[in-house]
Write a protein that holds these residues in place. Sequence first.
Motif, PDB file in Angstrom:
ATOM      1  N   TRP A 173      60.326  39.101  49.271  1.00  0.00           N
ATOM      2  CA  TRP A 173      59.881  39.935  48.159  1.00  0.00           C
ATOM      3  C   TRP A 173      60.146  39.322  46.786  1.00  0.00           C
ATOM      4  O   TRP A 173      59.232  39.271  45.945  1.00  0.00           O
ATOM      5  CB  TRP A 173      60.512  41.324  48.274  1.00  0.00           C
ATOM      6  N   PRO A 174      61.339  38.841  46.488  1.00  0.00           N
ATOM      7  CA  PRO A 174      61.553  38.275  45.139  1.00  0.00           C
ATOM      8  C   PRO A 174      60.614  37.116  44.829  1.00  0.00           C
ATOM      9  O   PRO A 174      60.060  37.030  43.726  1.00  0.00           O
ATOM     10  CB  PRO A 174      63.020  37.824  45.177  1.00  0.00           C
ATOM     11  N   LEU A 175      60.421  36.218  45.804  1.00  0.00           N
ATOM     12  CA  LEU A 175      59.555  35.066  45.565  1.00  0.00           C
ATOM     13  C   LEU A 175      58.104  35.492  45.402  1.00  0.00           C
ATOM     14  O   LEU A 175      57.380  34.965  44.550  1.00  0.00           O
ATOM     15  CB  LEU A 175      59.685  34.062  46.712  1.00  0.00           C
ATOM     16  N   VAL A 176      57.661  36.452  46.213  1.00  0.00           N
ATOM     17  CA  VAL A 176      56.283  36.933  46.098  1.00  0.00           C
ATOM     18  C   VAL A 176      56.050  37.590  44.741  1.00  0.00           C
ATOM     19  O   VAL A 176      55.000  37.403  44.110  1.00  0.00           O
ATOM     20  CB  VAL A 176      55.954  37.911  47.246  1.00  0.00           C
ATOM     21  N   ALA A 177      57.023  38.362  44.271  1.00  0.00           N
ATOM     22  CA  ALA A 177      56.887  39.010  42.959  1.00  0.00           C
ATOM     23  C   ALA A 177      56.736  37.971  41.856  1.00  0.00           C
ATOM     24  O   ALA A 177      55.891  38.112  40.958  1.00  0.00           O
ATOM     25  CB  ALA A 177      58.104  39.903  42.699  1.00  0.00           C
ATOM     26  N   VAL A 178      57.535  36.917  41.918  1.00  0.00           N
ATOM     27  CA  VAL A 178      57.429  35.838  40.933  1.00  0.00           C
ATOM     28  C   VAL A 178      56.076  35.147  41.050  1.00  0.00           C
ATOM     29  O   VAL A 178      55.412  34.842  40.045  1.00  0.00           O
ATOM     30  CB  VAL A 178      58.567  34.813  41.128  1.00  0.00           C
ATOM     31  N   CYS A 179      55.650  34.921  42.285  1.00  0.00           N
ATOM     32  CA  CYS A 179      54.378  34.232  42.523  1.00  0.00           C
ATOM     33  C   CYS A 179      53.203  35.033  41.972  1.00  0.00           C
ATOM     34  O   CYS A 179      52.300  34.475  41.347  1.00  0.00           O
ATOM     35  CB  CYS A 179      54.204  34.002  44.029  1.00  0.00           C
ATOM     36  N   VAL A 180      53.207  36.348  42.192  1.00  0.00           N
ATOM     37  CA  VAL A 180      52.133  37.190  41.660  1.00  0.00           C
ATOM     38  C   VAL A 180      52.117  37.121  40.133  1.00  0.00           C
ATOM     39  O   VAL A 180      51.061  36.962  39.511  1.00  0.00           O
ATOM     40  CB  VAL A 180      52.302  38.645  42.134  1.00  0.00           C
ATOM     41  N   ALA A 181      53.296  37.228  39.508  1.00  0.00           N
ATOM     42  CA  ALA A 181      53.368  37.205  38.054  1.00  0.00           C
ATOM     43  C   ALA A 181      52.878  35.872  37.485  1.00  0.00           C
ATOM     44  O   ALA A 181      52.091  35.836  36.525  1.00  0.00           O
ATOM     45  CB  ALA A 181      54.805  37.479  37.599  1.00  0.00           C
ATOM     46  N   VAL A 182      53.321  34.762  38.081  1.00  0.00           N
ATOM     47  CA  VAL A 182      52.947  33.448  37.557  1.00  0.00           C
ATOM     48  C   VAL A 182      51.463  33.163  37.803  1.00  0.00           C
ATOM     49  O   VAL A 182      50.753  32.671  36.911  1.00  0.00           O
ATOM     50  CB  VAL A 182      53.816  32.344  38.194  1.00  0.00           C
ATOM     51  N   SER A 183      50.979  33.474  38.994  1.00  0.00           N
ATOM     52  CA  SER A 183      49.568  33.207  39.292  1.00  0.00           C
ATOM     53  C   SER A 183      48.665  34.072  38.415  1.00  0.00           C
ATOM     54  O   SER A 183      47.592  33.631  37.996  1.00  0.00           O
ATOM     55  CB  SER A 183      49.268  33.440  40.778  1.00  0.00           C
ATOM     56  N   TRP A 184      49.126  35.295  38.118  1.00  0.00           N
ATOM     57  CA  TRP A 184      48.330  36.146  37.231  1.00  0.00           C
ATOM     58  C   TRP A 184      48.285  35.553  35.826  1.00  0.00           C
ATOM     59  O   TRP A 184      47.241  35.556  35.178  1.00  0.00           O
ATOM     60  CB  TRP A 184      48.921  37.550  37.190  1.00  0.00           C
ATOM     61  N   TRP A 185      49.406  35.031  35.355  1.00  0.00           N
ATOM     62  CA  TRP A 185      49.451  34.400  34.029  1.00  0.00           C
ATOM     63  C   TRP A 185      48.537  33.182  33.991  1.00  0.00           C
ATOM     64  O   TRP A 185      47.770  32.997  33.032  1.00  0.00           O
ATOM     65  CB  TRP A 185      50.887  34.005  33.710  1.00  0.00           C
ATOM     66  N   VAL A 186      48.598  32.360  35.024  1.00  0.00           N
ATOM     67  CA  VAL A 186      47.736  31.169  35.096  1.00  0.00           C
ATOM     68  C   VAL A 186      46.268  31.584  35.108  1.00  0.00           C
ATOM     69  O   VAL A 186      45.423  30.989  34.421  1.00  0.00           O
ATOM     70  CB  VAL A 186      48.074  30.325  36.343  1.00  0.00           C
ATOM     71  N   LEU A 187      45.961  32.610  35.876  1.00  0.00           N
ATOM     72  CA  LEU A 187      44.583  33.071  35.999  1.00  0.00           C
ATOM     73  C   LEU A 187      44.036  33.538  34.653  1.00  0.00           C
ATOM     74  O   LEU A 187      42.932  33.149  34.252  1.00  0.00           O
ATOM     75  CB  LEU A 187      44.534  34.212  37.023  1.00  0.00           C
ATOM     76  N   ARG A 188      44.822  34.327  33.950  1.00  0.00           N
ATOM     77  CA  ARG A 188      44.350  34.833  32.660  1.00  0.00           C
ATOM     78  C   ARG A 188      44.275  33.728  31.610  1.00  0.00           C
ATOM     79  O   ARG A 188      43.368  33.712  30.781  1.00  0.00           O
ATOM     80  CB  ARG A 188      45.292  35.943  32.162  1.00  0.00           C
ATOM     81  N   ARG A 189      45.222  32.796  31.639  1.00  0.00           N
ATOM     82  CA  ARG A 189      45.218  31.686  30.674  1.00  0.00           C
ATOM     83  C   ARG A 189      44.066  30.723  30.921  1.00  0.00           C
ATOM     84  O   ARG A 189      43.592  30.069  29.979  1.00  0.00           O
ATOM     85  CB  ARG A 189      46.538  30.925  30.758  1.00  0.00           C
TER      86      ARG A 189
END
Length: 228
Positions: free
Chosen positions: A190-206
């Motif tokens: 769970w902790p790693l997935v939460a970080v992964c979702v947040a980072v991938s979302w940031w990359v996607l929007r950027r």
Amino acid sequence: MTRDRQTTTTEDGSERDSLMNLLGGRTSAIDASLPPVVFVLGWYLGDESIGLGSGLAVAVSAIIAVWRLARGARPGAVLVSLLAVLLGAVIALRTGDAVDFFLVRVVTNAASALAWVVSIVVRWPFLGIVLGTVLGQGRRWRRDPDLLRAYNRASWVWVCQYLVRLVVFIPLWLAGLVIPLAIAQVVLTWPLVAVCVAVSWWVLRRALPDDHPGLRHPRTPAPPPGPG
């Protein structure tokens, strides 16, 4: 303008939540982390009894499966999680080595990393497939060059997630460290997935241009004019 920003923020939050649920939500984290912990507890408290640890892990996994199905989870995902625990138990019982209960986790993470890389290379990134399905876009997102490029870039974050697990799991498995493997399984779920979702979302929007209308509005090229 403020209303538009608020609407966009709400949509982004909804899409992030959908992504989290589909690619590793809280209930999926329970599937992935609780049975290994129960296996190790049973093995340790039962004087290193693989049979006791395996039986408890399978029983807990079955209970979780019934609970998830009652909550409307997808039967396929539930069955895969249950089969992974069963297979891990069978392998450990056959080899007589408790650490082999985690071999399935090593193999599935390696296979997932490879599958995500292939999806990026062939320009069908899994992140686009998942979010395109959530947003009801079919294949339209793929006809938008900006969206396709953004999904490709953000998908690499998910590849890194699986590689991080492999970097941790493989040395622990080779060293035969059962308890550290269970701890790593919990920390890297769970902790790693939460970080992964947040980072991938940031990359996607950027990765999207400033003038792009957003994930919900793919810019597809106009069809060529008919003969006239």
